[in-house]
Design a protein around this motif. Structure first.
Motif, mmCIF file in Angstrom:
data_model
loop_
_atom_site.group_PDB
_atom_site.id
_atom_site.type_symbol
_atom_site.label_atom_id
_atom_site.label_comp_id
_atom_site.label_asym_id
_atom_site.label_seq_id
_atom_site.Cartn_x
_atom_site.Cartn_y
_atom_site.Cartn_z
ATOM 1 N N GLY A 196 6.488 -22.380 34.615
ATOM 2 C CA GLY A 196 7.037 -21.169 34.040
ATOM 3 C C GLY A 196 7.692 -21.312 32.688
ATOM 4 O O GLY A 196 8.502 -20.468 32.299
ATOM 5 N N SER A 254 8.641 -20.783 29.134
ATOM 6 C CA SER A 254 8.405 -19.635 28.270
ATOM 7 C C SER A 254 8.779 -19.910 26.816
ATOM 8 O O SER A 254 8.186 -19.354 25.902
ATOM 9 C CB SER A 254 9.177 -18.413 28.768
ATOM 10 O OG SER A 254 10.577 -18.652 28.727
ATOM 11 N N THR A 277 7.901 -20.031 21.274
ATOM 12 C CA THR A 277 7.456 -19.571 22.589
ATOM 13 C C THR A 277 6.148 -20.259 22.964
ATOM 14 O O THR A 277 5.448 -20.811 22.093
ATOM 15 C CB THR A 277 7.227 -18.054 22.599
ATOM 16 O OG1 THR A 277 6.074 -17.743 21.802
ATOM 17 C CG2 THR A 277 8.430 -17.309 22.056
ATOM 18 N N THR A 278 5.818 -20.232 24.229
ATOM 19 C CA THR A 278 4.566 -20.832 24.665
ATOM 20 C C THR A 278 3.376 -20.056 24.133
ATOM 21 O O THR A 278 2.258 -20.553 24.139
ATOM 22 C CB THR A 278 4.499 -20.912 26.191
ATOM 23 O OG1 THR A 278 4.812 -19.631 26.747
ATOM 24 C CG2 THR A 278 5.496 -21.935 26.718
ATOM 25 N N ARG A 337 12.711 -21.324 31.239
ATOM 26 C CA ARG A 337 11.625 -21.047 32.176
ATOM 27 C C ARG A 337 11.861 -19.705 32.845
ATOM 28 O O ARG A 337 12.992 -19.283 33.025
ATOM 29 C CB ARG A 337 11.559 -22.144 33.246
ATOM 30 C CG ARG A 337 11.255 -23.522 32.699
ATOM 31 C CD ARG A 337 11.187 -24.552 33.812
ATOM 32 N NE ARG A 337 12.448 -24.690 34.507
ATOM 33 C CZ ARG A 337 12.589 -24.563 35.825
ATOM 34 N NH1 ARG A 337 11.551 -24.261 36.585
ATOM 35 N NH2 ARG A 337 13.769 -24.734 36.383
ATOM 36 N N MET A 338 10.763 -19.050 33.208
ATOM 37 C CA MET A 338 10.850 -17.814 33.967
ATOM 38 C C MET A 338 9.991 -17.965 35.214
ATOM 39 O O MET A 338 8.774 -18.166 35.118
ATOM 40 C CB MET A 338 10.401 -16.624 33.131
ATOM 41 C CG MET A 338 11.341 -16.320 31.965
ATOM 42 S SD MET A 338 11.011 -14.721 31.209
ATOM 43 C CE MET A 338 11.512 -13.617 32.536
ATOM 44 N N THR A 385 15.319 -16.266 35.073
ATOM 45 C CA THR A 385 15.348 -17.155 33.912
ATOM 46 C C THR A 385 16.158 -18.412 34.214
ATOM 47 O O THR A 385 17.268 -18.318 34.765
ATOM 48 C CB THR A 385 15.953 -16.434 32.707
ATOM 49 O OG1 THR A 385 15.134 -15.309 32.375
ATOM 50 C CG2 THR A 385 16.028 -17.363 31.495
#
Length: 119
Positions: free
Chosen positions: A30, A32, A52-53, A99-100, A105
């Motif tokens: 996850g 992000s 960001t990813t 991470r999400m 979060t």
């Protein structure tokens, strides 16, 4: 749990360059965004740069045009290339991975690496 380890800090003269690195251990679900923050003595921690990813970047106004954040390919390593360093850039630099997972979060922080810019 994500563990982050920063490296690359040090003492540099004004106008010089440094490259910070942040390596994450383990498998990260996850992810992000990867970011850098810094904290000068007696001041609050402040945002420096994020990636960001999806490949989007954002920088604090004070470092735009001088700092570049980049990921090391598909590795869980992020770099901060710092050029034209100024005394005001002195501080402890912290890496952050966000991470999400299931709409929650999670933030992970490194231990920090010291950057000192001398005049």
């Amino acid at each position: 749990q994500v563990q982050l380890v920063e490296s690359g800090g040090g003492l540099v003269q004004a106008g010089g360059s440094l490259r910070l690195s942040c390596a994450a251990s383990g498998i990260i679900f996850g992810l992000s965004a990867m970011s850098w923050y810094r904290q000068a003595p007696g001041k609050q921690r402040e945002f420096v740069a994020t990636l960001t990813t999806g490949g989007n970047t954002n920088y604090a106004d004070s470092v735009k045009g001088r700092f570049t954040i980049a990921r090391d390919g598909t590795k869980n390593t992020v770099h901060l290339q710092m050029s034209s360093l100024q005394r005001e850039d002195t501080g402890t630099y912290y890496c952050n991975f966000r991470r999400m997972v299931s709409a929650i979060t999670y933030d992970s922080w490194g231990q920090g690496t010291q950057v000192t810019v001398s005049s």
